[in-house]
Enzyme design. Structure first.
Site, short mmCIF file in Angstrom:
data_model
loop_
_atom_site.label_atom_id
_atom_site.label_comp_id
_atom_site.label_asym_id
_atom_site.label_seq_id
_atom_site.Cartn_x
_atom_site.Cartn_y
_atom_site.Cartn_z
N SER A 105 0.81 -1.21 0.00
CA SER A 105 0.00 0.00 0.00
C SER A 105 0.85 1.27 0.00
CB SER A 105 -0.96 -0.05 1.19
OG SER A 105 -1.91 0.98 1.15
N ASP B 50 10.12 5.71 -9.88
CA ASP B 50 9.65 6.31 -11.14
C ASP B 50 10.29 7.67 -11.39
OD1 ASP B 50 8.11 4.14 -11.68
OD2 ASP B 50 6.17 5.12 -11.35
N LYS C 208 -0.58 -4.26 -3.35
CA LYS C 208 -1.87 -3.76 -2.85
C LYS C 208 -2.01 -2.31 -3.28
CE LYS C 208 -5.01 -2.35 0.40
NZ LYS C 208 -5.46 -0.98 0.70
#
Length: 565
Positions: free
Chosen positions: A293, A304, A318
């Site tokens: 999460s 990224d 998740k």
């Protein structure tokens, strides 16, 4: 009265839908009303005619849970009785004594007191048996009931009757409940000259402030030149805290995560809103299969944006957003309303629930379910579930004897006895289990009549049963006997074969009894191959920069086993 309440509730629900008027309903709405009518009549007939007495509340709760389980693993019904536990998951706060508890035989024991809170300050220890709470015996009591008695309004008093190994008689401890706030950052410190380490265990309210305070203290007291963020086994928490933690390391205005759902009201973009605390410090993030999460948002966003290298194992996968919706009678529906998307555009959520490990984390993902994305500098990253590390480092699997020693509480029980017969030990960084202590542990295992069966032994027993049923056993009787002898394990031999890992787990457990969670973490990171990899990356001049630049995309994979997309 319960039966009447639920029948009235079901009837009222049906009447509400019928009152909308059939003439204005679409086919989908007609199906909804029809099925609600079927459910109501089924419930009524079952409640009236079933041969045994039924519990209407239990029947309704079971049907609700079954309905929600058909959707995803995270949409759930929270009755009023569970609201305190639900609030604790998001705030990390409750009123009580500050201790984990668990069952041991007929009683409840202190599993781990939290450092600095009433249980620890009053001298309670891991392994202490709680005989009574405010004069009420806990023998045979459910653990939830004992937990409820220990919790309460901060400032109120309670008394515990405690039985401790090595003491002849039980003794009474009086405590004053306090507001318990579980730390999101249980430990931070220096692991090498110039290299800092911060462990983040949760993302409850205030997590970003704790990380900021830790980093500020580290920078103030040390000549800092690199940092490791440890998110391993962090189950996640509040989305906004994940965004704010990223904000400590990236420029203001950077998109960190987006949420997209069926309804536009759940579509949002979350960007950094403050100037960073340190946007240049070389950064490595540690993750494993238990990182989920909000942990995946931090690791994935920093990956990224080419701000950090990720080391460890593929994360849990998740990436679903849950929103709490109020229901009648102070209950709540925690419903999945959207999915998380990190800066490259990929979704964290596992795309296929069927390919999961036993612990629920992402398993093997078919190539057909994987798509390529690019980081800011053009490095390839992939979706399909979870965050793939830039450097994959997988710890060795623990042996069966180690797992069984843990599952049967042998490590814990020995550490309890050790603590109550040795008042002090060295610091967590220095403590080492002596050969004499390991011999004591072997004797303790024999005393406890420790037994277990390996997976191979279980498989052999099944093979033997099948052979006898199919009448092949007599044909290969000697071969079966030989194989059984070879597969049978020996405790003493296993304790020698797997001594290194058993010593490590036992050391961590003993240190935890003396120095709480901080001590356990310090003991863990003394022998930690994933952390060692992070150290290697940060020690090598220019290595991290080359990896994140996108010009040396093969470098990361050249240092470890290749990561298949």
């Amino acid at each position: 009265m319960k039966q009447k309440k639920y029948i009235i509730f079901a009837s009222s629900l049906l009447i509400l839908f019928l009152s909308l008027g059939f003439s204005t309903l679409k086919n989908k709405d007609l199906d909804l009303v029809k099925n609600l009518d079927i459910y109501y009549t089924l419930f009524r007939e079952l409640n009236m005619f079933y041969v045994d007495e039924t519990d209407p509340e239990e029947l309704v709760t079971t049907s609700i849970d079954a309905m929600l389980s058909s959707l995803d693993p995270y949409t759930s019904f929270i009755p009023e009785s569970d609201m305190d536990a639900f609030q604790f998951q998001t705030t990390g706060e409750y009123g009580g004594i500050g201790s984990l508890i668990r069952r041991s035989g007929d009683h409840i024991i202190i599993a781990e007191p939290y450092e600095g809170f009433p249980a620890a300050k009053s001298g309670l220890r891991s392994g202490d048996r709680i005989l009574k709470v405010d004069g009420i015996s806990t023998k045979g009591m459910q653990i939830e009931s004992v937990s409820d008695k220990l919790k309460g309004t901060p400032g109120t008093e309670l008394s515990l009757d405690i039985e401790r190994y090595g003491m002849e008689k039980p003794f009474e401890v009086k405590l004053i409940r306090e507001k318990i706030s579980i730390q999101n950052v249980p430990y931070f410190g220096m692991i090498d000259p110039g290299m800092a380490y911060i462990r983040i265990s949760n993302f409850t309210t205030g997590a970003s402030k704790e990380v900021a305070d830790a980093l500020t203290a580290l920078k103030r007291d040390n000549d800092l030149n690199s940092l490791v963020l440890d998110l391993r086994s962090n189950p996640g928490g509040l989305l906004i805290e994940a965004v704010r933690i990223c904000n400590l390391f990236v420029d203001k205005g950077e998109l960190i995560v987006s949420t997209r759902g069926k309804m536009n009201q759940w579509d949002s973009d979350y960007s950094t809103s403050q100037e960073p605390l340190d946007k240049d410090i070389p950064l490595v993030v540690l993750v494993n299969r238990g990182s989920a999460s909000a942990s995946e948002i931090v690791a994935g966003a920093l990956q990224d944006l080419d701000r950090a290298a990720v080391v460890g194992q593929r994360t849990f996968g998740k990436g679903l957003v849950q929103t709490s919706r109020p229901l009648k009678y102070n209950a709540q529906l925690k419903v999945t309303t959207a999915k998380y998307y990190i800066p490259s555009g990929r979704c964290i959520q596992a795309l296929d629930y069927t390919h999961r490990n036993p612990d629920g984390s992402v398993g093997v993902i078919p190539d057909s379910l994987i798509s390529e994305y690019q980081t800011r500098n053009g490095r390839l990253v992939y979706d399909g579930g979870g965050i793939q590390p830039d450097f994959e480092v997988v710890p060795d699997m623990l042996s069966e004897i180690t797992l069984q020693l843990y599952a049967q509480s042998i490590f814990f029980d020995f550490a309890t006895r050790y603590h109550n017969t040795n008042e002090e030990i060295e610091s967590p960084e220095s403590y080492s289990l002596s050969d004499d202590d390991y011999d004591l542990f072997k004797a303790f295992i024999e005393e406890k009549n420790f037994e277990f069966r390996t997976a191979s032994e279980k498989a052999f027993e099944q093979l033997l049963a099948n052979a006898k049923r199919e009448k092949y056993y007599e044909i290969a009787k000697e071969e079966f006997a030989s194989l059984e002898e070879k597969l049978s394990h020996d405790n003493l031999k296993d304790l020698q074969t797997f001594e290194e890992e058993i010593r490590q787990i036992l050391t961590e457990e003993i240190v935890n009894h003396y120095y709480f969670q901080t001590g356990r973490i310090l003991a863990q990171i003394q022998k930690d191959i994933q952390l060692d990899k992070a150290r290697d990356i940060l020690r090598e001049p220019g290595m991290l920069k080359e990896v994140l630049s996108g010009n040396q995309g093969a470098l990361a994979r050249a240092t470890v086993e290749p990561i298949s997309p």
